[in-house]
Design a protein around this motif. Structure first.
Motif, PDB file in Angstrom:
ATOM      1  N   ASN A 229      19.044   1.550   6.157  1.00 46.46           N
ATOM      2  CA  ASN A 229      20.208   2.062   6.883  1.00 46.46           C
ATOM      3  C   ASN A 229      20.517   3.427   6.294  1.00 46.46           C
ATOM      4  N   GLY A 230      19.747   4.421   6.729  1.00 46.22           N
ATOM      5  CA  GLY A 230      19.788   5.729   6.098  1.00 46.22           C
ATOM      6  C   GLY A 230      21.107   6.455   6.230  1.00 46.22           C
ATOM      7  N   ASP A 231      21.883   6.153   7.280  1.00 48.50           N
ATOM      8  CA  ASP A 231      23.128   6.897   7.491  1.00 48.50           C
ATOM      9  C   ASP A 231      24.379   6.094   7.137  1.00 48.50           C
ATOM     10  N   GLY A 232      24.213   4.861   6.669  1.00 53.23           N
ATOM     11  CA  GLY A 232      25.345   4.076   6.203  1.00 53.23           C
ATOM     12  C   GLY A 232      26.314   3.621   7.278  1.00 53.23           C
ATOM     13  N   TYR A 239      17.675  -0.800  14.882  1.00 54.02           N
ATOM     14  CA  TYR A 239      18.698  -0.993  15.906  1.00 54.02           C
ATOM     15  C   TYR A 239      19.582   0.248  16.057  1.00 54.02           C
ATOM     16  N   ASP A 240      19.184   1.369  15.499  1.00 54.41           N
ATOM     17  CA  ASP A 240      19.985   2.592  15.527  1.00 54.41           C
ATOM     18  C   ASP A 240      19.146   3.706  16.143  1.00 54.41           C
ATOM     19  N   CYS A 241      19.660   4.357  17.178  1.00 52.11           N
ATOM     20  CA  CYS A 241      18.858   5.402  17.825  1.00 52.11           C
ATOM     21  C   CYS A 241      18.806   6.692  17.013  1.00 52.11           C
ATOM     22  N   ASP A 242      19.667   6.832  15.996  1.00 54.69           N
ATOM     23  CA  ASP A 242      19.594   7.972  15.080  1.00 54.69           C
ATOM     24  C   ASP A 242      20.094   7.512  13.719  1.00 54.69           C
ATOM     25  N   ASP A 243      19.171   7.210  12.831  1.00 53.74           N
ATOM     26  CA  ASP A 243      19.536   6.667  11.522  1.00 53.74           C
ATOM     27  C   ASP A 243      19.830   7.756  10.504  1.00 53.74           C
ATOM     28  N   THR A 244      20.011   8.985  11.005  1.00 55.69           N
ATOM     29  CA  THR A 244      20.386  10.094  10.113  1.00 55.69           C
ATOM     30  C   THR A 244      21.825  10.528  10.338  1.00 55.69           C
ATOM     31  N   SER A 246      25.749   9.038  10.901  1.00 56.12           N
ATOM     32  CA  SER A 246      26.595   7.843  10.856  1.00 56.12           C
ATOM     33  C   SER A 246      27.516   7.722  12.056  1.00 56.12           C
ATOM     34  N   SER A 247      27.700   8.795  12.823  1.00 61.87           N
ATOM     35  CA  SER A 247      28.566   8.741  14.007  1.00 61.87           C
ATOM     36  C   SER A 247      27.815   8.301  15.251  1.00 61.87           C
ATOM     37  N   ILE A 248      26.502   8.091  15.128  1.00 66.75           N
ATOM     38  CA  ILE A 248      25.672   7.682  16.265  1.00 66.75           C
ATOM     39  C   ILE A 248      25.141   6.282  16.018  1.00 66.75           C
ATOM     40  N   TYR A 249      25.491   5.358  16.904  1.00 65.81           N
ATOM     41  CA  TYR A 249      25.046   3.973  16.795  1.00 65.81           C
ATOM     42  C   TYR A 249      25.421   3.259  18.089  1.00 65.81           C
ATOM     43  N   PRO A 250      24.855   2.105  18.385  1.00 63.18           N
ATOM     44  CA  PRO A 250      25.191   1.381  19.613  1.00 63.18           C
ATOM     45  C   PRO A 250      26.693   1.103  19.718  1.00 63.18           C
ATOM     46  N   ALA A 251      27.242   1.412  20.892  1.00 59.85           N
ATOM     47  CA  ALA A 251      28.653   1.190  21.215  1.00 59.85           C
ATOM     48  C   ALA A 251      29.611   2.134  20.488  1.00 59.85           C
ATOM     49  N   ALA A 252      29.084   3.200  19.899  1.00 64.77           N
ATOM     50  CA  ALA A 252      29.980   4.215  19.350  1.00 64.77           C
ATOM     51  C   ALA A 252      30.725   4.902  20.498  1.00 64.77           C
ATOM     52  N   THR A 253      31.794   5.617  20.195  1.00 66.40           N
ATOM     53  CA  THR A 253      32.529   6.347  21.218  1.00 66.40           C
ATOM     54  C   THR A 253      31.716   7.542  21.692  1.00 66.40           C
ATOM     55  N   GLU A 254      31.468   7.597  22.986  1.00 68.95           N
ATOM     56  CA  GLU A 254      30.703   8.706  23.565  1.00 68.95           C
ATOM     57  C   GLU A 254      31.629   9.901  23.777  1.00 68.95           C
ATOM     58  N   THR A 255      31.240  11.057  23.239  1.00 66.06           N
ATOM     59  CA  THR A 255      32.028  12.277  23.410  1.00 66.06           C
ATOM     60  C   THR A 255      31.182  13.336  24.103  1.00 66.06           C
ATOM     61  N   CYS A 256      31.817  14.337  24.645  1.00 66.98           N
ATOM     62  CA  CYS A 256      31.118  15.386  25.395  1.00 66.98           C
ATOM     63  C   CYS A 256      30.577  16.433  24.425  1.00 66.98           C
ATOM     64  N   ASN A 257      29.416  16.109  23.846  1.00 66.38           N
ATOM     65  CA  ASN A 257      28.862  16.982  22.809  1.00 66.38           C
ATOM     66  C   ASN A 257      27.359  17.210  22.944  1.00 66.38           C
ATOM     67  N   GLY A 258      26.805  16.808  24.091  1.00 65.97           N
ATOM     68  CA  GLY A 258      25.371  17.002  24.296  1.00 65.97           C
ATOM     69  C   GLY A 258      24.500  16.032  23.528  1.00 65.97           C
ATOM     70  N   ILE A 259      25.085  14.932  23.033  1.00 63.76           N
ATOM     71  CA  ILE A 259      24.372  13.938  22.213  1.00 63.76           C
ATOM     72  C   ILE A 259      24.606  12.545  22.790  1.00 63.76           C
TER      73      ILE A 259
END
Length: 268
Positions: A229-232, A239-244, A246-259
């Protein structure tokens, strides 16, 4: 002996085996690869063509969106004879062939084993087909242009997961990821998100739980650090689409940031 490991092979075109063609190889090992968007211009092996191999092992690979010419066989994989080949812990998505949209086994081979894999969204023919006998168990089948036992010419049994959505992060009826950016991971977290393909295999993981089906399951792949769990953020790498981040993970809040913050395959 052929060892082909941890490669990304995409958008290739060849007569036989769009990405790989192995002939008369002994104990070939094809592990931890992504083969996507490849095409066989003849009729056999959109992703891989194995011919007269003995003891081959295909494990922890992703075969996605490969195809053969209309009327062809083996959209993801074509096996032309040989003995004792093992195909386990693979994710086979969106391939096209009239015969064996996922895998096709030609008559004359023997001793094949297909286990702990996911076959989904393959079109043109059954996900598994062919004239050679194969041991088929603990696999998952979903939306292959068929339902129930018609997913496979070898049948399905109580060990298989059938007609349940595998909940890929970036592959479904709307989002269809491809190489090199697609990850094809399952949306799952014990106690939070339930996935019918998690802990559904007949083997065990490093943590001694039952193995997940597909390319990120099992205990032998060097493809990713599944349990790290590289990003804690409390989501293991598999199970993490970006393990680098910590603000990106399944069911995180989607914001308008191009990510893609919430790992649903969609940006914003």
């Amino acid at each position: 002996v052929e060892n082909i490991e941890n490669n990304t092979l995409y958008d290739n075109i060849a007569a036989l085996g769009g990405a790989l063609h192995s002939y008369a190889g002994g104990d070939a090992s094809i592990t931890g690869n992504r083969l996507c968007g490849n095409e066989a211009t003849s009729l056999f092996g959109g992703g891989i063509y194995l011919d007269s191999t003995t003891g081959a092992v295909l494990e922890n690979n992703i075969l996605a969106n490969n195809q053969v010419a209309s009327g062809g066989r083996g959209g993801g994989l074509y096996v032309g004879g040989g003995t004792g080949a093992t195909f386990r812990q693979n994710t086979v998505l969106g391939n096209f062939a009239t015969g064996g949209a996922g895998y096709y086994f030609t008559p004359g081979g023997s001793g094949f084993s297909v286990q702990h894999s996911i076959f989904a969204y393959n079109t043109g023919g059954k996900a598994l087909s062919g004239g050679a006998g194969a041991q088929v168990d603990h696999n998952g089948f979903y939306d292959n242009g068929s339902t129930g036992t018609s997913h496979s010419s070898f049948g399905v049994d109580g060990s298989d997961v059938v007609d349940l959505d595998p909940l890929f992060m970036d592959y479904n009826d709307t989002v269809q990821a491809d190489c090199p950016t697609g990850q094809f991971k399952l949306l799952h977290k014990k106690g939070v998100f339930s996935n019918p393909y998690a802990d559904a295999g007949g083997g065990t993981e490093e943590d001694l739980t039952a193995n997940d089906l597909g390319a990120y399951g099992g205990s032998d792949s060097s493809k990713v650090d599944w349990y790290g769990n590289g990003d804690g953020d409390d989501f293991a790498a598999r199970y993490d689409c970006d393990d680098t981040a910590s603000s990106i993970y399944p069911a995180a809040t989607e914001t308008c940031n191009g990510i893609d913050d919430d790992c649903d395959g969609l940006i914003d």
